[in-house]
Design an enzyme around this catalytic site. Sequence first.
Site, short mmCIF file in Angstrom:
data_model
loop_
_atom_site.label_atom_id
_atom_site.label_comp_id
_atom_site.label_asym_id
_atom_site.label_seq_id
_atom_site.Cartn_x
_atom_site.Cartn_y
_atom_site.Cartn_z
N ARG A 49 0.82 -1.22 0.00
CA ARG A 49 0.00 0.00 0.00
C ARG A 49 0.85 1.26 0.00
O ARG A 49 0.42 2.30 -0.50
CB ARG A 49 -0.93 0.00 1.22
CG ARG A 49 -2.14 -0.90 1.02
CD ARG A 49 -3.07 -0.83 2.20
NE ARG A 49 -4.37 -1.37 1.88
CZ ARG A 49 -5.36 -1.47 2.74
NH1 ARG A 49 -5.21 -1.05 3.99
NH2 ARG A 49 -6.52 -1.97 2.37
N LYS A 211 -17.65 -16.93 3.48
CA LYS A 211 -19.10 -16.84 3.70
C LYS A 211 -19.88 -16.38 2.47
O LYS A 211 -19.48 -15.43 1.80
CB LYS A 211 -19.37 -15.82 4.79
CG LYS A 211 -19.02 -16.28 6.17
CD LYS A 211 -19.75 -15.36 7.14
CE LYS A 211 -19.03 -15.23 8.44
NZ LYS A 211 -19.15 -13.88 8.96
N GLY A 364 -9.09 -8.33 0.31
CA GLY A 364 -7.84 -8.34 1.06
C GLY A 364 -7.17 -9.70 1.08
O GLY A 364 -5.97 -9.83 0.81
N GLY A 387 -12.27 -4.13 1.97
CA GLY A 387 -13.69 -3.78 2.01
C GLY A 387 -14.09 -2.86 0.87
O GLY A 387 -15.17 -2.98 0.30
P1 ADP Z 1 -11.43 -11.52 0.63
O1 ADP Z 1 -10.77 -10.91 1.85
O2 ADP Z 1 -10.48 -11.66 -0.51
O3 ADP Z 1 -12.71 -10.84 0.27
P2 ADP Z 1 -12.73 -13.54 2.22
O4 ADP Z 1 -12.41 -12.79 3.47
O5 ADP Z 1 -14.13 -13.62 1.79
O6 ADP Z 1 -11.80 -13.05 1.02
O7 ADP Z 1 -12.29 -15.06 2.38
C1 ADP Z 1 -11.03 -15.44 2.82
C2 ADP Z 1 -11.13 -16.50 3.89
O8 ADP Z 1 -11.92 -17.60 3.46
C3 ADP Z 1 -9.77 -17.04 4.23
O9 ADP Z 1 -9.48 -16.74 5.58
C4 ADP Z 1 -9.89 -18.54 4.00
O10 ADP Z 1 -9.23 -19.32 4.97
C5 ADP Z 1 -11.40 -18.75 4.09
N1 ADP Z 1 -11.82 -19.99 3.41
C6 ADP Z 1 -11.67 -20.30 2.11
N2 ADP Z 1 -12.11 -21.56 1.89
C7 ADP Z 1 -12.53 -22.05 3.06
C8 ADP Z 1 -13.08 -23.30 3.49
N3 ADP Z 1 -13.28 -24.28 2.62
N4 ADP Z 1 -13.40 -23.44 4.80
C9 ADP Z 1 -13.21 -22.42 5.67
N5 ADP Z 1 -12.69 -21.23 5.34
C10 ADP Z 1 -12.35 -21.05 4.05
C1 3PG Z 2 -8.75 -1.48 4.99
O1 3PG Z 2 -7.69 -1.97 5.38
O2 3PG Z 2 -9.66 -2.16 4.47
C2 3PG Z 2 -8.90 0.02 5.04
O3 3PG Z 2 -7.73 0.63 5.47
C3 3PG Z 2 -10.08 0.43 5.88
O4 3PG Z 2 -9.90 0.07 7.23
P1 3PG Z 2 -11.15 -0.08 8.18
O5 3PG Z 2 -11.89 -1.33 7.75
O6 3PG Z 2 -10.60 -0.18 9.58
O7 3PG Z 2 -12.02 1.14 7.99
#
Ligand code: ADP
Ligand code: 3PG
Length: 407
Positions: A49, A211, A364, A387
């Site tokens: 970043r 999810k 992320g 996000g």
């Molecule tokens: P992003 O941050 O890219 O939007 P998410 O936060 O939605 O992605 O998803 C990432 C998470 O999903 C990871 O922590 C990963 O471990 C979890 N994940 C992926 N597949 C599975 C699974 N089969 N069972 C449990 N968790 C999973």
């Molecule tokens: C992020 O890491 O997604 C941004 O810096 C925003 O952070 P926040 O979810 O704490 O507002």
Amino acid sequence: MARGFSQKRAAKLVKKTIRDFDLRGKRVLIRVDFNVPLDKNLNLTDDTRIRATLPTIKYALEHGAQVILMSHLGRPEGRPVSTMSLSPAAKRLSELLHQEVIQCSDCIGPRIKEELSRLKDGVSVALLENLRFNPNEEKNDPAFSKALAEHGQVYINDAFGSSHRAHASIEGITKFLPSGAGFLLEKEIQYLGEALKNPKKPFMAILGGSKVSDKIGVVENLISKVDKILIGGAMAYTFLKVQGVGIGSSKFEKDKLDLAKTILEKAKENGVEILLPVDHGVVQKVDAAAPLKVEGPSISPEWLGVDIGPKTVQLFSGALASAKTVVWNGPMGIFEMKPFAKGSYEIALKLSELKGAVTVIGGGDTAACVMGFGLQDKMTHISTGGGASLEYLEGVELPGIAALEDK
Ligand code: ADP
Ligand code: 3PG
Ligand code: MG
């Protein structure tokens, strides 16, 4: 320009950008997103970043401005927390720029004005202390926005990752200064926006992660735009369950079964093909050392899916082979544990090998996953937003972008 894009095709940004201002002899206040990961010794573990903002900072300096940067880090809840100081970010930025970065002790007040009084045109870069040490940042308090605005004459938003937050340094401040986008913000809007508004077809989305509920908005927005949706990760199990496939003890959302059904129906109505896993990497316990086997299409009781299996990789790769635009959000398995990262790796590799396709990575964890494989340079664009990119993919207008001056 990253692969897959021509200058002509790139979506036009209707907002002013840093190029639209005469910066010579001016103080440019740049909102960046230096919300970077730190280890327990406060060492920075990923400087993506910070690197991503260098073009904007360098441009401002080259055009004779004094640069004042501001950011948040973490969620200190409106009070100073020493472990959330922007010090590590200032240090890294100074190394990357090969010059001093003046670190301010706070973000507003007479003392800060004094600290900023020694800035020189075309030379100086200062970084204010964590904006969220002040409770008025997240409240989008106009007096706080005004106090920040007093530091500069032009405001530039280069914090795409924070642009979904209507906070004082992102939204409110635009009421007090001429405002525009930095190069990073412009790039994010071009690539994410182009993929959504004017995709080269076939357009495919790969969705995964933990999810269904996190990704509903993304599915709803994409379903009228894409040709195929490939679903992996834990969210696939809710969809498989609704189709009567055995999912053993895999993670699924009971209260989202109806929604999954509706999505499958909607896809059919729109002529969108939804591809689901046909086999899985399964374990009896979520532990990197647990015995791992491949099962599919059904999973036996007491086993749970932690990755997509080799036949699914083949199925997904086959579909992706003809794609001209791919948006990927959500890993295919628990990639944080190496034995369960294979499916995500294979999909990332396939994307990296696609010829003439636009590949956009949002989210992320998905970005971290691709970077962990060292394939980041082989993608058209990896968003710096977590996000924010999710909301952008949902079709939501981000307040930090909406607030900037129109061209
Ligand atoms: P992003 O941050 O890219 O939007 P998410 O936060 O939605 O992605 O998803 C990432 C998470 O999903 C990871 O922590 C990963 O471990 C979890 N994940 C992926 N597949 C599975 C699974 N089969 N069972 C449990 N968790 C999973
Ligand atoms: C992020 O890491 O997604 C941004 O810096 C925003 O952070 P926040 O979810 O704490 O507002
Ligand atoms: Mg995530």
